[in-house]
Write an enzyme that holds these catalytic residues in place. Structure first.
Site, PDB file in Angstrom:
ATOM      1  N   HIS A 100       0.378  -1.088  -0.288  1.00 33.96           N
ATOM      2  CA  HIS A 100       0.019  -0.190   0.099  1.00 33.96           C
ATOM      3  C   HIS A 100       0.916   1.064   0.297  1.00 33.96           C
ATOM      4  CE1 HIS A 100       1.194  -1.708   4.167  1.00 33.96           C
ATOM      5  NE2 HIS A 100       0.856  -0.030   4.532  1.00 33.96           N
ATOM      6  N   HIS A 109       1.376   5.047   1.333  1.00 34.77           N
ATOM      7  CA  HIS A 109       0.459   6.399   1.882  1.00 34.77           C
ATOM      8  C   HIS A 109       0.231   7.730   1.050  1.00 34.77           C
ATOM      9  CE1 HIS A 109       0.766   3.784   5.838  1.00 34.77           C
ATOM     10  NE2 HIS A 109       2.054   3.627   5.554  1.00 34.77           N
TER      11      HIS A 109
HETATM   12  P1  5GP Z   1       2.474   0.337   7.529  1.00 37.12           P
HETATM   13  O1  5GP Z   1       3.173   0.246   8.375  1.00 37.12           O
HETATM   14  O2  5GP Z   1       2.591  -1.374   6.865  1.00 37.12           O
HETATM   15  O3  5GP Z   1       2.789   1.270   5.899  1.00 37.12           O
HETATM   16  O4  5GP Z   1       0.685   1.037   7.150  1.00 37.12           O
HETATM   17  C1  5GP Z   1       0.019  -0.242   7.822  1.00 37.12           C
HETATM   18  C2  5GP Z   1      -1.359   1.049   7.859  1.00 37.12           C
HETATM   19  O5  5GP Z   1      -2.304   0.496   8.012  1.00 37.12           O
HETATM   20  C3  5GP Z   1      -1.123   2.322   9.227  1.00 37.12           C
HETATM   21  O6  5GP Z   1      -0.995   3.258   9.087  1.00 37.12           O
HETATM   22  C4  5GP Z   1      -2.259   1.306   9.679  1.00 37.12           C
HETATM   23  O7  5GP Z   1      -2.453   2.547  10.622  1.00 37.12           O
HETATM   24  C5  5GP Z   1      -3.479   1.292   8.850  1.00 37.12           C
HETATM   25  N1  5GP Z   1      -4.480   0.236   9.417  1.00 37.12           N
HETATM   26  C6  5GP Z   1      -4.102  -0.859   9.999  1.00 37.12           C
HETATM   27  N2  5GP Z   1      -5.571  -1.481  10.487  1.00 37.12           N
HETATM   28  C7  5GP Z   1      -6.349  -0.921   9.726  1.00 37.12           C
HETATM   29  C8  5GP Z   1      -7.571  -0.949   9.489  1.00 37.12           C
HETATM   30  O8  5GP Z   1      -8.325  -2.118   9.887  1.00 37.12           O
HETATM   31  N3  5GP Z   1      -7.993  -0.067   8.210  1.00 37.12           N
HETATM   32  C9  5GP Z   1      -7.404   0.564   8.039  1.00 37.12           C
HETATM   33  N4  5GP Z   1      -8.409   2.060   7.394  1.00 37.12           N
HETATM   34  N5  5GP Z   1      -6.059   1.323   8.264  1.00 37.12           N
HETATM   35  C10 5GP Z   1      -5.547   0.660   8.750  1.00 37.12           C
END
Ligand code: 5GP
Length: 143
Positions: free
Chosen positions: A100, A102
């Protein structure tokens, strides 16, 4: 492959605040809202991280980003900039292993988002830059 929370969102098994959807791409608000409007853009197809994409899927996903970014920028006139971030691997702060991107709108210098970015250029000779670039270029040729 174990299913991540994002597969459940893609399959509408759990809710999300969707801002954009088409056959290939889904974008929804990150639950953490690092800053207001913080949005995640992802392929519906499972790819774990950036290393897992083919060029066509990467092009398709990224092609959606400018219009989503423009929409985020205009939703609040207080937004002055936008960071685009893709974490790959736990060490690089990836916590959900369905890739994903951001989109993090920026409001002020001291809003809730920050990056540490050292300038180590004083430690590098031209030969060291050349050696690193040559090794990476060779791997690109092989890919
Ligand atoms: P990463 O750390 O993998 O780059 O980002 C994962 C993101 O997913 C985090 O910013 C976290 O807040 C978001 N996230 C985790 N669980 C959920 C969820 O159930 N729903 C949404 N909308 N975001 C989530």
């Amino acid at each position: 492959m174990s299913e991540t929370i994002f597969e459940k969102i893609i399959k509408k098994e759990i809710p999300a605040y969707v801002v954009y959807e088409d056959d290939v791409v889904l974008a929804f608000l990150d639950i953490s809202q690092v800053t207001p409007g913080h949005t995640l853009v992802l392929p519906k197809k499972h790819v774990a991280d950036i290393f897992d994409y083919d060029g066509d899927l990467a092009a398709t996903v990224f092609s959606r980003i400018p219009k989503i970014a423009r929409a985020i920028r205009t939703f609040d006139p207080a937004i002055k900039g936008l960071n685009i971030l893709c974490n790959n691997g736990a060490l690089a702060y990836q916590s959900v292993f369905h890739s994903h991107i951001h989109l993090i709108p920026r409001y002020t210098e001291d809003d809730s988002f920050g990056l540490k970015w050292a300038d180590n250029s004083a430690d590098y000779t031209p030969e060291q830059y050349e050696a690193i670039a040559a090794k990476i270029a060779e791997k690109i040729e092989e890919d």
